[in-house]
Design an enzyme around this catalytic site. Sequence first.
Site, PDB file in Angstrom:
ATOM      1  N   CYS A 165       0.843  -1.210   0.000  1.00 53.37           N
ATOM      2  CA  CYS A 165       0.000   0.000   0.000  1.00 53.37           C
ATOM      3  C   CYS A 165       0.876   1.258   0.000  1.00 53.37           C
ATOM      4  O   CYS A 165       1.721   1.424   0.863  1.00 53.37           O
ATOM      5  CB  CYS A 165      -0.842  -0.097   1.274  1.00 53.37           C
ATOM      6  SG  CYS A 165      -1.821   1.305   1.711  1.00 53.37           S
ATOM      7  N   GLU A 208      -5.638  -8.159  -2.539  1.00 55.24           N
ATOM      8  CA  GLU A 208      -5.730  -8.159  -1.072  1.00 55.24           C
ATOM      9  C   GLU A 208      -4.825  -7.069  -0.542  1.00 55.24           C
ATOM     10  O   GLU A 208      -3.799  -6.766  -1.150  1.00 55.24           O
ATOM     11  CB  GLU A 208      -5.260  -9.522  -0.553  1.00 55.24           C
ATOM     12  CG  GLU A 208      -5.315  -9.683   0.942  1.00 55.24           C
ATOM     13  CD  GLU A 208      -3.970  -9.687   1.644  1.00 55.24           C
ATOM     14  OE1 GLU A 208      -3.935 -10.033   2.823  1.00 55.24           O
ATOM     15  OE2 GLU A 208      -2.943  -9.312   1.024  1.00 55.24           O
ATOM     16  N   ARG A 252      -7.554 -11.519  12.037  1.00 52.89           N
ATOM     17  CA  ARG A 252      -6.779 -10.859  10.985  1.00 52.89           C
ATOM     18  C   ARG A 252      -7.746 -10.200  10.021  1.00 52.89           C
ATOM     19  O   ARG A 252      -8.468 -10.888   9.277  1.00 52.89           O
ATOM     20  CB  ARG A 252      -5.946 -11.903  10.236  1.00 52.89           C
ATOM     21  CG  ARG A 252      -5.032 -11.335   9.154  1.00 52.89           C
ATOM     22  CD  ARG A 252      -4.355 -12.450   8.376  1.00 52.89           C
ATOM     23  NE  ARG A 252      -3.276 -11.964   7.544  1.00 52.89           N
ATOM     24  CZ  ARG A 252      -2.019 -11.766   7.942  1.00 52.89           C
ATOM     25  NH1 ARG A 252      -1.669 -12.049   9.179  1.00 52.89           N
ATOM     26  NH2 ARG A 252      -1.111 -11.307   7.120  1.00 52.89           N
ATOM     27  N   ARG A 254      -8.384  -7.961   6.768  1.00 52.01           N
ATOM     28  CA  ARG A 254      -7.749  -7.515   5.534  1.00 52.01           C
ATOM     29  C   ARG A 254      -8.826  -7.033   4.571  1.00 52.01           C
ATOM     30  O   ARG A 254      -9.974  -7.495   4.624  1.00 52.01           O
ATOM     31  CB  ARG A 254      -6.979  -8.670   4.869  1.00 52.01           C
ATOM     32  CG  ARG A 254      -5.694  -9.051   5.591  1.00 52.01           C
ATOM     33  CD  ARG A 254      -4.659  -7.946   5.453  1.00 52.01           C
ATOM     34  NE  ARG A 254      -3.375  -8.229   6.054  1.00 52.01           N
ATOM     35  CZ  ARG A 254      -3.008  -7.906   7.291  1.00 52.01           C
ATOM     36  NH1 ARG A 254      -3.864  -7.318   8.103  1.00 52.01           N
ATOM     37  NH2 ARG A 254      -1.789  -8.156   7.735  1.00 52.01           N
TER      38      ARG A 254
HETATM   39  C1  LIG Z   1       2.048  -8.458   1.196  1.00 57.38           C
HETATM   40  S1  LIG Z   1       3.192  -9.427   0.384  1.00 57.38           S
HETATM   41  C2  LIG Z   1       2.166 -10.537  -0.525  1.00 57.38           C
HETATM   42  C3  LIG Z   1       2.183 -11.933   0.015  1.00 57.38           C
HETATM   43  C4  LIG Z   1       1.409 -12.957  -0.794  1.00 57.38           C
HETATM   44  N1  LIG Z   1       0.062 -12.542  -1.080  1.00 57.38           N
HETATM   45  C5  LIG Z   1       1.393 -14.311  -0.110  1.00 57.38           C
HETATM   46  O1  LIG Z   1       0.337 -14.926   0.016  1.00 57.38           O
HETATM   47  O2  LIG Z   1       2.447 -14.768   0.345  1.00 57.38           O
HETATM   48  C6  LIG Z   1       3.797  -8.360  -0.879  1.00 57.38           C
HETATM   49  C7  LIG Z   1       4.950  -8.944  -1.663  1.00 57.38           C
HETATM   50  O3  LIG Z   1       5.283  -8.086  -2.759  1.00 57.38           O
HETATM   51  C8  LIG Z   1       6.671  -8.240  -3.010  1.00 57.38           C
HETATM   52  N2  LIG Z   1       7.107  -7.081  -3.825  1.00 57.38           N
HETATM   53  C9  LIG Z   1       7.154  -5.783  -3.433  1.00 57.38           C
HETATM   54  N3  LIG Z   1       7.553  -5.009  -4.453  1.00 57.38           N
HETATM   55  C10 LIG Z   1       7.780  -5.832  -5.516  1.00 57.38           C
HETATM   56  C11 LIG Z   1       8.212  -5.618  -6.857  1.00 57.38           C
HETATM   57  N4  LIG Z   1       8.512  -4.388  -7.303  1.00 57.38           N
HETATM   58  N5  LIG Z   1       8.304  -6.681  -7.688  1.00 57.38           N
HETATM   59  C12 LIG Z   1       8.004  -7.934  -7.244  1.00 57.38           C
HETATM   60  N6  LIG Z   1       7.593  -8.198  -5.977  1.00 57.38           N
HETATM   61  C13 LIG Z   1       7.483  -7.158  -5.125  1.00 57.38           C
HETATM   62  C14 LIG Z   1       7.275  -8.293  -1.611  1.00 57.38           C
HETATM   63  O4  LIG Z   1       8.554  -8.897  -1.620  1.00 57.38           O
HETATM   64  C15 LIG Z   1       6.228  -9.105  -0.847  1.00 57.38           C
HETATM   65  O5  LIG Z   1       6.559 -10.464  -0.782  1.00 57.38           O
END
Ligand SMILES: C[S@@+](CC[C@H](N)C(=O)[O-])C[C@H]1O[C@@H](n2cnc3c(N)ncnc32)[C@H](O)[C@@H]1O
Length: 418
Positions: A165, A208, A252, A254
């Site tokens: 976010c 999400e 939790r 979301r």
């Molecule tokens: C909130 S987590 C999502 C987790 C996922 N929904 C799960 O069930 O495990 C957000 C993810 O986005 C990845 N992320 C952030 N910026 C990114 C980018 N520019 N390219 C690829 N992945 C990215 C982070 O490393 C993180 O693992």
Amino acid sequence: MKEKITIDEFDGKKFKIRFVEEDDNRKAVVTHYLHNYHNGVKDHFEEEAVGYLKQIVEYKNEEEKLNILEDVALQQLLFEVEDVPFPTPQNYTFKFIDLFAGIGGFRMALQNSGGKCIFTSEWDKFSQITYRANFGETPFGDITKESTKSYIPQEFDVLCGGFPCQPFSHAGLKKGFEDTRGTLFFDVADIINRRIENGNPVRVIFLENVKGLKNHDKGNTLRTIIRTFDDLGYNVSHEVLNSKNFGLPQNRERIFIVAWLREAEREFKFPLGIDTNDNVIFDPKNIIKAKTTKVGDILTKNPDAKYTISDKLYAGHLRRRKEHAEKGNGFGFSSFNKNSTYTSTISARYYKDGSEILIEQEGENPRKLTPREAANLQGYPDNFVIPVSDNQSYKQFGNSVSVPVIQTIFNEIKRQLL
Ligand SMILES: C[S@@+](CC[C@H](N)C(=O)[O-])C[C@H]1O[C@@H](n2cnc3c(N)ncnc32)[C@H](O)[C@@H]1O
């Protein structure tokens, strides 16, 4: 077998001399190619993947004096990517892409519903390891890069992901899509927009995020997301849901966002929970009937003593709790036992001191959850492989979605998708 090729050959350690690309997508290209070997999406990755395979076979034959045939190597690799706990379902009925994939919480649920993942992106190296150990595929890296986006195949029905976010600029509040430039949501919108420009729009988007997105930047962030989808031709529904109403003993909350291509939508309603017989609840008044689980359901037998917190750490927790009670500052810790109805939210910072969820133990200091218990708390099955350190695994499960929540929402989406 000595003369063997494995996916790890493609990670650049051995073949540094031959492969000098800075942005190394080799393993992702090869695993995506192999995973789509039996469908048309294969063509998308073929030229590059076959090129890498040839180079490795050549290298091994020349420098390591082996005698490996390309087609044998290909068969070995095909076997390797499919020999995982959660392979692609045999007779899949729709295709999806998994962005900001983490350890694949969305993928787990959508595969369970008969979906085939054709593209994944996640840049964290440790999450990539967990992802590959379970699904056989290495995610592509940074989704903001054109080089990553260029690998996305066109033929997917669903885009899913949990993007971080970030605030949008207030500059030109009416432009929607353009206002989101420079944020990760922009990249989601950009991928959707490219499909629109190709005359083949994605049917449904499933996202999400943290509950705070709702009021983030005084509601501007969510408003901009909705307006952007609206401009792109999608109707948006969103709902804050709590994992404790979906058969998990975790409090939790979301926010979930479902955007339907306007012309494809029929009627979508968010499930608010499941009842004691796993039936979906749509009526807020019935939530009270939701399946009651207990913290004891996710606990494992005989956890290692290393999870019991030290006297020093416990004394610190108790001191801060006292300060909190007396002066209203400092922070407390939260402890639970097997009869508690739910724990607090597990977050990515759980690895630090575990103070948000401690398990009481008779005659001993409380303990942290084990990584397996953290997995259980997010609804991952027992055979989900945890190949990384405890600290990395706490971060991964803390960041993850609760799989049963995604599953229940997606079952509703699927009723209209097919
Ligand atoms: C909130 S987590 C999502 C987790 C996922 N929904 C799960 O069930 O495990 C957000 C993810 O986005 C990845 N992320 C952030 N910026 C990114 C980018 N520019 N390219 C690829 N992945 C990215 C982070 O490393 C993180 O693992």
